[in-house]
Enzyme design. Structure first.
Site, PDB file in Angstrom:
ATOM      1  N   SER A 121     -10.058  64.449  11.373  1.00  0.00           N
ATOM      2  CA  SER A 121      -9.660  65.724  11.205  1.00  0.00           C
ATOM      3  C   SER A 121      -8.166  65.739  10.332  1.00  0.00           C
ATOM      4  O   SER A 121      -7.970  66.682   9.582  1.00  0.00           O
ATOM      5  CB  SER A 121      -9.552  66.575  12.130  1.00  0.00           C
ATOM      6  OG  SER A 121     -10.316  66.676  13.076  1.00  0.00           O
ATOM      7  N   HIS A 142     -16.122  65.892   7.346  1.00  0.00           N
ATOM      8  CA  HIS A 142     -15.433  66.560   8.363  1.00  0.00           C
ATOM      9  C   HIS A 142     -16.388  67.723   8.650  1.00  0.00           C
ATOM     10  O   HIS A 142     -16.432  68.742   8.158  1.00  0.00           O
ATOM     11  CB  HIS A 142     -14.163  66.993   7.952  1.00  0.00           C
ATOM     12  CG  HIS A 142     -13.309  67.685   9.159  1.00  0.00           C
ATOM     13  ND1 HIS A 142     -12.581  68.882   8.998  1.00  0.00           N
ATOM     14  CD2 HIS A 142     -12.909  67.046  10.394  1.00  0.00           C
ATOM     15  CE1 HIS A 142     -11.989  69.161   9.964  1.00  0.00           C
ATOM     16  NE2 HIS A 142     -12.384  67.901  10.911  1.00  0.00           N
ATOM     17  N   GLU A 154     -16.189  69.492   5.164  1.00  0.00           N
ATOM     18  CA  GLU A 154     -15.230  69.117   4.408  1.00  0.00           C
ATOM     19  C   GLU A 154     -15.703  67.578   3.930  1.00  0.00           C
ATOM     20  O   GLU A 154     -15.726  66.663   4.416  1.00  0.00           O
ATOM     21  CB  GLU A 154     -13.914  69.222   4.671  1.00  0.00           C
ATOM     22  CG  GLU A 154     -13.329  70.606   4.850  1.00  0.00           C
ATOM     23  CD  GLU A 154     -12.127  70.891   5.408  1.00  0.00           C
ATOM     24  OE1 GLU A 154     -11.267  71.605   5.102  1.00  0.00           O
ATOM     25  OE2 GLU A 154     -11.752  70.131   6.276  1.00  0.00           O
ATOM     26  N   ASN A 192      -8.066  72.621   8.600  1.00  0.00           N
ATOM     27  CA  ASN A 192      -6.986  72.512   9.669  1.00  0.00           C
ATOM     28  C   ASN A 192      -5.523  72.481   9.028  1.00  0.00           C
ATOM     29  O   ASN A 192      -4.643  72.817  10.009  1.00  0.00           O
ATOM     30  CB  ASN A 192      -7.155  70.828   9.997  1.00  0.00           C
ATOM     31  CG  ASN A 192      -8.567  70.752  10.947  1.00  0.00           C
ATOM     32  OD1 ASN A 192      -9.020  71.890  11.224  1.00  0.00           O
ATOM     33  ND2 ASN A 192      -8.922  69.745  11.219  1.00  0.00           N
TER      34      ASN A 192
END
Ligand code: NAD
Length: 596
Positions: A121, A142, A154, A192
């Site tokens: 992440s 991700h 992602e 994130n």
């Protein structure tokens, strides 16, 4: 020629890995699922069967499909089992050295043409890739938690990832029914980077006892329509994982203080309170791994108990103001059975407000949400006045006039002279300090903030803002009133932005900064937040609806009060406002609304 993916590998079957196995197997791929020990393997197997059994119970998966899905998964201990996979995705804990060791090993074990992917992440995919002899075949994939549910992936390409690897992984994401955004290797990627500052801020609020965990979570769910509150989300993510992500983002992302993990997080991780996976985090769960929250020593008393807790009886309510908020608030109180006196600055304004309330109530009747009798009764409870003196015998006054401190202070000074003793005086301000308003009276203990959201008849949330002078009785009365209105009242301190705006606007501002830095496009950032985090609107959609001028003003207030460098308004936001691009209301903001 594009690669065929027949068998894939997943390393680490924790929170993310088990979900990723499910996604692959559900879409017809054979999966080699690898863990470090038999015990961990068994945990992963239990997570996968639990999740697929729930899908069957909910009617989302046929029993035969579940059996076929499980038959596609080969559970193994040790990386050697991955010798024949076409792609492997690693989902072990968020530590660079661990991931580098695993990638070096995967490089040795896997076929030369296999793609090696990480689900990290926040760590650098580039740094992970250089542990192998094939960095051009290393990529970030991700997934979002829970992987079987969240649509977004992602795809992170480094400066050396081959174009054909990127294209093949994008095609694979499509086959999995996911929407991918492809981005470069930056700490936190899109979602994130925007999410964790907000989550950490929420933990800080809880740590500072600014509001309870239930109130912080309810505020963000009900005030912004988010699928979960930030503390419940932290529990889902896992506090150890969240800590590592924040720590890495802090170190890799320019040492933004907002990413320095809140001290409480470290304490909780050390104490083994990891969230759902350990059965306890910010909340307590039925058992480790269960999503079901059970009461614990911090669970608040039921609303009824709060009512008995010294609340004053309220029958008659004055509402001062003639704008959108005042109009909505009058309707809310009248519908809930209170006698309401509306005070405006003239008969003409009163007539207009009266018309708006009638129109809104009639809409309720047309939509079948209100009977004609109830509409008439609600209207019958409202008295229209242009004189503050008529508030002499009300039990509660709700002020909703223009957002200017001098105007509000003058009004509260007048109310202090007019109203009987013991009346609760409430302001609906969304950005001014309630204590300033309170100190314009001789009775600051009776003054409180009641921050309704627009449109008041629909939005279920009210922020109850206590100043350092507000009495417990006043606060209890406000909570009881909110309950009677059918609203969720969340109690917080008197700080700029209260709960919702303080947590929401810095995130929106961060999204503007990300766009300004050309890391991604407004469309992809909006997708990432909607499909990766379940937000009802992306940040740019929301900014255009709220108004860029309003957003800038709130962000400035937050920055001025908290002096947090990360809260400084993004220059792009200031420029757009200067240029008159204010959002939907002016036809153009981040997007052009005149051509839609
Ligand atoms: N939790 C989230 O919401 C989330 C979301 C997206 C991405 N991620 C990322 O996914 C990765 C995994 O996070 P998580 O939350 O699933 O962690 P987790 O702690 O729940 O699971 C990690 C698993 O890896 C296993 N493991 C450890 N060392 C191993 C080894 N040498 N070989 C095989 N297995 C090993 C552990 O036994 C454990 O089951 C991290 O990089 C994290 O940043 C997490």
């Amino acid at each position: 020629m594009a690669r065929e993916f027949t068998r894939v590998g997943v390393v680490g079957l924790g929170t993310m890995g088990a979900g990723i196995v499910e996604v692959f197997a559900r879409n017809g791929l054979d999966v080699t699922a690898v863990e470090i020990s038999e015990a961990a393997l068994e945990r992963g197997r239990v997570t996968l069967t639990g999740s697929t059994d729930r899908a069957v119970a909910k009617g989302k998966l046929a029993e035969a499909e579940r059996d076929a899905l499980l038959a596609r998964v080969d559970f193994r201990v040790g990386l050697d089992a991955l010798h024949d996979v076409d792609l492997v995705i690693e989902a072990v804990p968020e530590h660079l050295d661990l991931k580098q060791r695993i990638f070096a090993e995967l490089d040795r074990v896997c076929k030369p043409e296999a793609i090696l992917a990480t689900n990290t992440s926040s760590l650098s995919v580039t740094e992970i890739s250089v542990a192998t002899s094939r960095p051009n075949q290393v990529i970030g994939i991700h997934f979002f938690n829970p992987a079987p549910v969240m649509k977004l992936v992602e795809v992170v390409r480094t400066v050396v990832t081959s174009a054909d690897v990127v294209a093949d992984v994008e095609a694979l994401c499509e086959r999995l029914g996911k929407v991918d955004v492809t981005i470069s290797d930056r700490a936190g990627f899109i979602a994130n980077a925007l999410l964790f500052g907000y989550l950490n801020h929420a933990v800080g609020m809880f740590e500072a006892r600014y509001a309870t965990r239930e109130d912080i979570d309810a505020a963000m769910k009900l005030g912004c329509g988010l699928p979960m509150g930030p503390l419940a989300l932290m529990d889902l993510i896992g506090l150890d994982t969240a800590y590592e992500i924040l720590d890495t983002m802090y170190r890799r992302g320019g040492r933004d203080r907002r990413h320095a993990p809140a001290p409480l997080l470290k304490q909780m991780v050390t104490a083994g309170l990891l969230g759902r996976k350990s059965g306890r985090g910010f909340y307590t769960y039925e058992r480790p791994g269960s999503p079901k929250v059970v009461p614990d020593e911090y669970t608040p008393l039921a609303a009824d108990a709060a009512l008995a807790d010294g609340a004053r009886a309220i029958a008659k309510v004055g509402v001062v103001g003639s704008g959108t908020m005042a109009t909505g608030i009058i309707e809310v109180f009248a519908k809930a059975g209170y006698e309401v006196i509306s005070v405006t600055r003239g008969a003409e304004k009163s007539a207009k407000v009266c018309e708006s309330v009638k129109t809104s109530l009639n809409k309720g009747v047309v939509r079948g949400k209100l009977s004609e009798t109830d509409r008439d009764a609600a209207l019958g409870r409202i008295t229209w006045s242009a004189t503050l003196d008529h508030l002499a015998d009300v039990d509660l006054v709700v002020e909703a006039v223009i957002e200017e401190l001098s105007v509000k202070k003058a009004l509260f000074a007048s109310l202090d002279e007019i109203c009987k003793p013991g009346v609760v005086l409430a302001t609906t301000t969304s950005s001014l300090p309630v204590i300033d308003v309170a100190m314009a009276t001789q009775r600051p203990a009776d003054v409180i903030g009641l921050h309704f959201f627009n449109p008041a008849p629909i939005m279920p949330l009210v922020e109850i803002v206590q100043t350092i002078r507000t009495s417990a009785e006043t606060s209890a009365t406000a909570r009881a009133v909110c309950a009677k209105l059918g609203k969720t009242g969340v109690v917080c301190g008197d700080r700029s932005g209260f709960i919702v705006n303080a947590l929401l606007f810095p995130y929106l501002n961060d999204a503007v900064r990300m766009l300004e830095a050309s890391y991604s496009t407004a469309d992809d950032i909006d997708y990432a937040m909607k499909l990766g985090c379940g937000y009802p609107m992306g940040p740019f959609e929301l900014l255009d609806v709220v108004g860029l001028d309003v957003s800038l003003a709130i962000q400035r207030e937050l920055y001025l009060e908290l002096r947090e460098p990360g809260f400084a308004p993004a220059p792009l936001l200031e420029h757009l406002v200067t240029a008159g691009y204010l959002g939907r209301k002016s036809g153009r903001g981040f997007r052009d609304h005149t051509r839609r």
